[in-house]
Design a protein around this motif. Structure first.
Motif, PDB file in Angstrom:
ATOM      1  N   GLU A 431      34.102  -8.753  30.492  1.00 15.08           N
ATOM      2  CA  GLU A 431      32.890  -9.713  30.051  1.00 15.08           C
ATOM      3  C   GLU A 431      33.162 -11.089  30.258  1.00 15.08           C
ATOM      4  O   GLU A 431      32.126 -11.960  30.399  1.00 15.08           O
ATOM      5  CB  GLU A 431      32.105  -9.368  29.207  1.00 15.08           C
ATOM      6  N   ARG A 432      34.081 -11.628  29.805  1.00 13.85           N
ATOM      7  CA  ARG A 432      34.704 -12.973  29.797  1.00 13.85           C
ATOM      8  C   ARG A 432      35.078 -13.575  31.012  1.00 13.85           C
ATOM      9  O   ARG A 432      35.527 -14.777  31.284  1.00 13.85           O
ATOM     10  CB  ARG A 432      35.660 -13.335  28.468  1.00 13.85           C
ATOM     11  N   GLY A 433      35.253 -12.647  32.223  1.00 13.86           N
ATOM     12  CA  GLY A 433      35.697 -13.072  33.206  1.00 13.86           C
ATOM     13  C   GLY A 433      37.255 -13.221  33.161  1.00 13.86           C
ATOM     14  O   GLY A 433      37.787 -13.742  34.237  1.00 13.86           O
ATOM     15  N   GLU A 434      37.931 -12.493  32.316  1.00 18.58           N
ATOM     16  CA  GLU A 434      39.128 -12.508  32.341  1.00 18.58           C
ATOM     17  C   GLU A 434      40.016 -11.138  32.996  1.00 18.58           C
ATOM     18  O   GLU A 434      39.169 -10.262  33.210  1.00 18.58           O
ATOM     19  CB  GLU A 434      39.502 -12.824  30.986  1.00 18.58           C
ATOM     20  N   GLN A 435      41.390 -11.088  33.067  1.00 20.16           N
ATOM     21  CA  GLN A 435      41.976 -10.160  33.775  1.00 20.16           C
ATOM     22  C   GLN A 435      42.542  -9.213  32.635  1.00 20.16           C
ATOM     23  O   GLN A 435      43.026  -9.821  31.795  1.00 20.16           O
ATOM     24  CB  GLN A 435      42.784 -10.426  34.805  1.00 20.16           C
ATOM     25  N   ALA A 436      42.612  -7.853  32.832  1.00 20.45           N
ATOM     26  CA  ALA A 436      43.203  -7.045  31.807  1.00 20.45           C
ATOM     27  C   ALA A 436      44.330  -5.943  32.618  1.00 20.45           C
ATOM     28  O   ALA A 436      44.058  -5.978  33.828  1.00 20.45           O
ATOM     29  CB  ALA A 436      42.162  -5.984  31.292  1.00 20.45           C
ATOM     30  N   MET A 437      45.138  -5.564  31.837  1.00 20.76           N
ATOM     31  CA  MET A 437      46.179  -4.929  32.617  1.00 20.76           C
ATOM     32  C   MET A 437      46.254  -3.691  31.793  1.00 20.76           C
ATOM     33  O   MET A 437      46.486  -3.533  30.546  1.00 20.76           O
ATOM     34  CB  MET A 437      47.600  -5.580  32.600  1.00 20.76           C
ATOM     35  N   LEU A 438      46.423  -2.304  32.413  1.00 21.82           N
ATOM     36  CA  LEU A 438      46.838  -1.208  31.835  1.00 21.82           C
ATOM     37  C   LEU A 438      48.464  -0.764  32.306  1.00 21.82           C
ATOM     38  O   LEU A 438      48.712  -0.594  33.378  1.00 21.82           O
ATOM     39  CB  LEU A 438      45.929   0.357  31.936  1.00 21.82           C
ATOM     40  N   PHE A 439      49.162  -0.518  31.236  1.00 21.35           N
ATOM     41  CA  PHE A 439      50.581  -0.106  31.549  1.00 21.35           C
ATOM     42  C   PHE A 439      50.946   1.265  31.036  1.00 21.35           C
ATOM     43  O   PHE A 439      50.626   1.593  30.144  1.00 21.35           O
ATOM     44  CB  PHE A 439      51.518  -1.127  30.812  1.00 21.35           C
ATOM     45  N   LEU A 440      51.645   1.854  32.120  1.00 24.68           N
ATOM     46  CA  LEU A 440      52.075   3.214  31.894  1.00 24.68           C
ATOM     47  C   LEU A 440      53.209   3.735  32.753  1.00 24.68           C
ATOM     48  O   LEU A 440      53.129   3.436  33.906  1.00 24.68           O
ATOM     49  CB  LEU A 440      50.867   4.323  32.063  1.00 24.68           C
ATOM     50  N   ASN A 441      54.472   3.760  32.194  1.00 30.11           N
ATOM     51  CA  ASN A 441      55.671   3.644  32.994  1.00 30.11           C
ATOM     52  C   ASN A 441      55.795   5.440  33.343  1.00 30.11           C
ATOM     53  O   ASN A 441      56.838   5.907  33.268  1.00 30.11           O
ATOM     54  CB  ASN A 441      56.924   3.603  32.193  1.00 30.11           C
ATOM     55  N   ARG A 442      54.847   5.729  34.322  1.00 26.49           N
ATOM     56  CA  ARG A 442      54.969   6.900  34.932  1.00 26.49           C
ATOM     57  C   ARG A 442      54.008   6.944  36.403  1.00 26.49           C
ATOM     58  O   ARG A 442      53.079   6.859  36.510  1.00 26.49           O
ATOM     59  CB  ARG A 442      54.456   7.993  33.949  1.00 26.49           C
ATOM     60  N   ARG A 443      54.881   7.144  37.348  1.00 26.68           N
ATOM     61  CA  ARG A 443      54.143   7.204  38.755  1.00 26.68           C
ATOM     62  C   ARG A 443      53.231   8.451  38.905  1.00 26.68           C
ATOM     63  O   ARG A 443      53.573   9.439  38.189  1.00 26.68           O
ATOM     64  CB  ARG A 443      55.247   7.109  39.776  1.00 26.68           C
ATOM     65  N   GLY A 444      52.580   8.570  40.072  1.00 24.99           N
ATOM     66  CA  GLY A 444      51.889   9.616  40.188  1.00 24.99           C
ATOM     67  C   GLY A 444      50.314   9.728  39.495  1.00 24.99           C
ATOM     68  O   GLY A 444      50.191   9.123  38.549  1.00 24.99           O
ATOM     69  N   TYR A 445      49.950  11.142  39.595  1.00 25.82           N
ATOM     70  CA  TYR A 445      48.873  11.544  39.018  1.00 25.82           C
ATOM     71  C   TYR A 445      49.315  12.023  37.421  1.00 25.82           C
ATOM     72  O   TYR A 445      48.352  11.912  36.724  1.00 25.82           O
ATOM     73  CB  TYR A 445      47.807  12.424  39.640  1.00 25.82           C
ATOM     74  N   ALA A 446      50.107  13.026  37.595  1.00 28.85           N
ATOM     75  CA  ALA A 446      50.368  13.713  36.479  1.00 28.85           C
ATOM     76  C   ALA A 446      51.989  14.213  36.402  1.00 28.85           C
ATOM     77  O   ALA A 446      52.315  14.643  37.585  1.00 28.85           O
ATOM     78  CB  ALA A 446      49.654  15.101  36.070  1.00 28.85           C
ATOM     79  N   PRO A 447      52.744  14.332  35.375  1.00 29.54           N
ATOM     80  CA  PRO A 447      54.383  14.503  35.372  1.00 29.54           C
ATOM     81  C   PRO A 447      54.405  16.053  35.407  1.00 29.54           C
ATOM     82  O   PRO A 447      55.437  16.431  35.668  1.00 29.54           O
ATOM     83  CB  PRO A 447      54.678  14.239  33.965  1.00 29.54           C
ATOM     84  N   LEU A 448      53.503  16.812  35.210  1.00 29.26           N
ATOM     85  CA  LEU A 448      53.285  18.267  35.236  1.00 29.26           C
ATOM     86  C   LEU A 448      52.173  19.027  35.979  1.00 29.26           C
ATOM     87  O   LEU A 448      51.317  18.668  35.360  1.00 29.26           O
ATOM     88  CB  LEU A 448      53.745  18.834  34.008  1.00 29.26           C
ATOM     89  N   THR A 449      52.396  19.994  36.619  1.00 26.27           N
ATOM     90  CA  THR A 449      51.255  20.876  37.097  1.00 26.27           C
ATOM     91  C   THR A 449      51.468  22.281  36.744  1.00 26.27           C
ATOM     92  O   THR A 449      52.668  22.794  37.199  1.00 26.27           O
ATOM     93  CB  THR A 449      50.953  20.616  38.565  1.00 26.27           C
ATOM     94  N   LEU A 450      50.681  23.003  36.167  1.00 27.81           N
ATOM     95  CA  LEU A 450      50.950  24.418  35.709  1.00 27.81           C
ATOM     96  C   LEU A 450      49.369  25.299  35.965  1.00 27.81           C
ATOM     97  O   LEU A 450      48.522  24.671  36.355  1.00 27.81           O
ATOM     98  CB  LEU A 450      51.070  24.498  34.048  1.00 27.81           C
ATOM     99  N   CYS A 451      49.891  26.614  36.135  1.00 24.03           N
ATOM    100  CA  CYS A 451      48.731  27.459  36.158  1.00 24.03           C
ATOM    101  C   CYS A 451      48.203  27.761  34.962  1.00 24.03           C
ATOM    102  O   CYS A 451      48.832  28.305  34.012  1.00 24.03           O
ATOM    103  CB  CYS A 451      49.176  28.610  36.923  1.00 24.03           C
TER     104      CYS A 451
END
Length: 742
Positions: A431-451
């Protein structure tokens, strides 16, 4: 690692006396040492010359080495070497460095040499053919038309020009120039080869205005360069304190003295802003060295370095093995980064080896970091290294305010990963016209897929690792070996359809959540598999600087030295991520990474804010970040390691036994366990399965040698390795001073 000059494995200063008619030649192959060859009659070769020699029915490049050949071997039995005119030679300090690295890492010297010379680098450079033109016989005045006069006026400075350039500058037709050449009024000359790299200008007007503290530190570093003697200096300071501008003044001094500089960066391929900063300071870009260069560019750069024509080289860890003939300064930026550790082939730490090469070159080395490694801090505290500290941000900027968000008290919505306080902070920032960053040191969508139906987990068939889902590409991928397979429609274990679910977040999943929460925000994902190399990194940085992006979502590559003046909020999605497991340096690494990320927030005109989402805000790492007392955390970390003789108060070396047959691998690992050394101050842990017990289809077992600081591990390792016969299908890798325990 202690790089004192009295190291017992230090290379020889004196060269052995020559033996008539024969020399030793080191080849870039994993042999135990150099081989002897016969010198052809009347040929003159000296140590460091690159030659061609026969080996097993083929010819290859090698380097005449300092080792004395065997005088008892009949000269007639030696094969002759062949001279190769025009190739640069390897100077004595580099040859000693190769021997030193081989001895320290227990590698074959030829394997180390292969990091310096390879056949593609030694191939001839393409010669730029072409003629230039200068005035010839003076034409009669009556023949000097206005067009001909303009052409001769252009050439009045005595500089030859190619025909297209001459026509363009004179503003004439091609026929005018050709007619003058036919009459002898122009004469052809060979055009000189252009310089591979322009010389940086140490007095270029782009130099930044330094604060008094920066100027004092820069003066000390420049003085170290002028002494042309070995020294090690730690340059530390808070993020944004101008460490780069400070050490660039030492680079400028080296240029003035006619000496070359090497600057090592952990991610040179992603350092677009650093390169722009260098060009502003010196007027031209530096020579660059990293794995993404084309073969032609690598060859041109290697030749320019060897010829002394590349004044400044900025590169990844492999640049340490370039053949500098007059190296006057080495800088290791972000010296704490684990990216400086080479984990395959010759296993070495570029930071530590940079100190060794600087000593052999009689040159200063500068280690730079906002969060120095415990090894470097200990060397500085004990007086082995000098220390310069920048205590405030440049231009009076305030440090960002760091807060911990307790996820136990502020839980995200079910199936979400961003807490209400972080969501509110992002909305306020946007809203102030500034930039934000979200940091997560994990590539991809999810680290695990299960049934959900049967619990089947998708794992890599070649590694002890889960497959990471990349939803945009509809792939499940192993980030260790690269194996990838399509996301199936049904579970391969129970055939249930639509039963697969993603567990945990990656940056793609955070992006999906951010799209729902902040639909009007312009988003950019910065991860190693989305940026696409140097050009992509430069484009991304420009987009952010131009304010074409509101919300940046990134992995660890966003932490490394970026300057985004309008970025005021950093949210760390999972601050606890690096603390899991039993890694010796887990706390130290997590602190360093998160401190780097936090440093992206805020500059002089816009104060920054950092929110750390954590389930353990009481953890010492979180408390150190929130309180800003990094030094106290590192001091406590040091005291925790001291009693057990853990680095930097002891030495470590790892043996990693790997083989395709698990039983055979276990047998060899057990044999090493039984042959383990037993002596005072020495302890062996293992054998045990490595955390990555299988990698690229090979089973892995680890043994860890731990000793007191005053005990050299190399002689112990050599004796230990000699006691076990290793079959062909099993490989034993030695890692001296390991930084990873995977």
């Amino acid at each position: 690692m202690d790089q004192r000059s009295d190291h017992p494995e230090a290379a020889r200063e004196a060269e052995p006396p020559p033996v008539a008619g024969r020399v030793s030649v080191l080849l870039p192959v994993p042999l135990a040492g150099p081989l002897d060859y016969r010198v052809p009659p009347e040929a003159i070769v000296t140590a460091g010359d690159v030659v061609m020699v026969p080996l097993h029915g083929r010819t290859m490049h090698g380097v005449v080495w300092d080792a004395a050949p065997d005088p008892d071997l009949p000269l007639a039995r030696l094969k002759p070497l062949m001279l190769v005119p025009g190739l640069p030679r390897l100077e004595a300090p580099l040859r000693r460095f190769i021997d030193w690295v081989a001895a320290y890492t227990l590698s074959a010297p030829g394997e180390v040499l292969a990091m310096t010379i390879r056949a593609p680098l030694l191939a001839a450079l393409p010669q730029r053919s072409g003629l230039g033109w200068l005035p010839g016989e003076a034409p009669p005045d009556a023949a000097l038309t206005p067009a001909r006069r303009r052409l001769l006026d252009v050439l009045a400075d005595g500089q030859p020009r190619a025909l297209p350039d001459l026509i363009r500058e004179a503003g004439i037709g091609q026929g005018v120039a050709r007619a003058m050449a036919d009459r002898g009024w122009l004469r052809p000359v060979a055009l000189a080869q252009p310089a591979a790299f322009d010389r940086p200008d140490p007095d270029h007007p782009g130099a930044a205005t330094l604060s008094a503290q920066q100027a004092e530190a820069a003066g000390t570093l420049a003085s170290n360069v002028r002494t042309e003697a070995f020294s090690v200096t730690l340059l530390d300071g808070v993020t944004g304190s101008g460490k780069t501008e400070t050490y660039l003044e030492a680079v400028a001094e080296a240029i003035r003295l006619g000496r070359q500089s090497l600057i090592l960066l952990p991610e040179i391929a992603l350092s677009a802003q650093w390169l722009e900063r260098f060009a502003r300071r010196f007027g031209v870009p530096p020579a660059v060295w990293h794995s993404d260069l084309t073969p032609a560019t690598r060859r041109r750069t290697w030749r320019a370095v060897a010829g002394g024509h590349a004044e400044v080289v900025v590169g990844a860890r492999s640049a340490l093995f370039l053949p500098f003939p007059r190296l006057g300064l080495i800088v290791v930026d972000e010296e704490h980064e684990s990216a400086f550790k080479q984990e395959e082939g010759v296993i070495y730490h570029a930071r530590d080896m940079a100190v060794v090469r600087a000593r052999l070159e009689h040159a200063p080395v500068v280690l730079v970091s906002a969060t120095p490694s415990l090894e470097t801090m200990t060397n500085a505290d004990q007086g082995r290294y000098g220390r310069l500290t920048l205590t405030s941000r440049h231009a009076g900027a305030a440090l960002p305010k760091v807060e911990a968000v307790d996820l136990r008290a502020h839980a995200p919505e079910r199936g979400r990963f961003l807490s209400p306080p972080l969501i509110d902070a992002i909305n306020e920032t946007l809203e102030r016209g500034e930039q934000a960053m979200l940091f997560l040191n994990r590539r991809g969508y999810a680290p695990l897929t299960l049934c959900r139906h049967c619990g089947h987990r998708f794992a890599c068939s070649a590694c002890t690792a889960w497959l990471v889902e990349h939803r945009q590409r509809r792939l499940l991928q192993c980030h260790h070996c690269g194996h990838a397979e399509p996301v199936p429609k049904a579970c391969p274990a129970c055939d249930a359809e639509d039963s697969l679910t993603a567990v945990g977040p990656g940056v793609e999943r955070i992006t999906e959540e951010a799209t729902l929460l902040f639909p009007d925000a312009r988003r950019l994902v910065m991860a190693s598999d989305t940026i696409g190399g140097p050009e992509g990194a430069a484009r991304a940085a420009q987009q952010i600087t131009d304010r074409a992006v509101d919300l940046i979502i990134g992995t660890q590559i966003v932490a490394k030295g970026w300057h985004f003046p309008h970025l005021t909020l950093v949210g760390v999605v999972d601050a606890d991520l690096g603390l899991a497991g039993g890694d010796l340096r887990a706390g130290e690494r997590t602190l360093q990474l998160l401190h780097q990320v936090a440093g992206r927030a805020g500059r002089a005109e816009a104060p920054g804010r950092v929110l750390l989402q954590s389930f353990s805000p009481e953890h010492p790492v979180m408390q150190a970040l929130v309180g800003g007392d990094i030094a106290a955390f590192m001091a406590a970390e040091a005291e925790g390691r001291r009693p057990g003789h853990w680095p930097p108060f002891g030495r470590l070396a790892a043996l990693v036994i790997a083989g395709e047959d698990m039983a055979e691998t276990d047998r060899v690992a057990t044999a090493f366990g039984r042959a383990a050394p037993h002596m005072a101050g020495v302890e062996v842990l293992g054998p045990a399965p490595a955390p990555l017990a299988m990698l690229r289809g090979r089973h892995r077992r680890r043994l860890l040698l731990k000793t007191r600081r005053d005990i050299m591990v190399q002689p112990i390792l050599r004796d230990w390795l000699a006691q076990v016969v290793v079959p062909r299908g099993v490989r034993v890798d030695v890692d001296v001073d390991p930084v990873s325990f995977m």
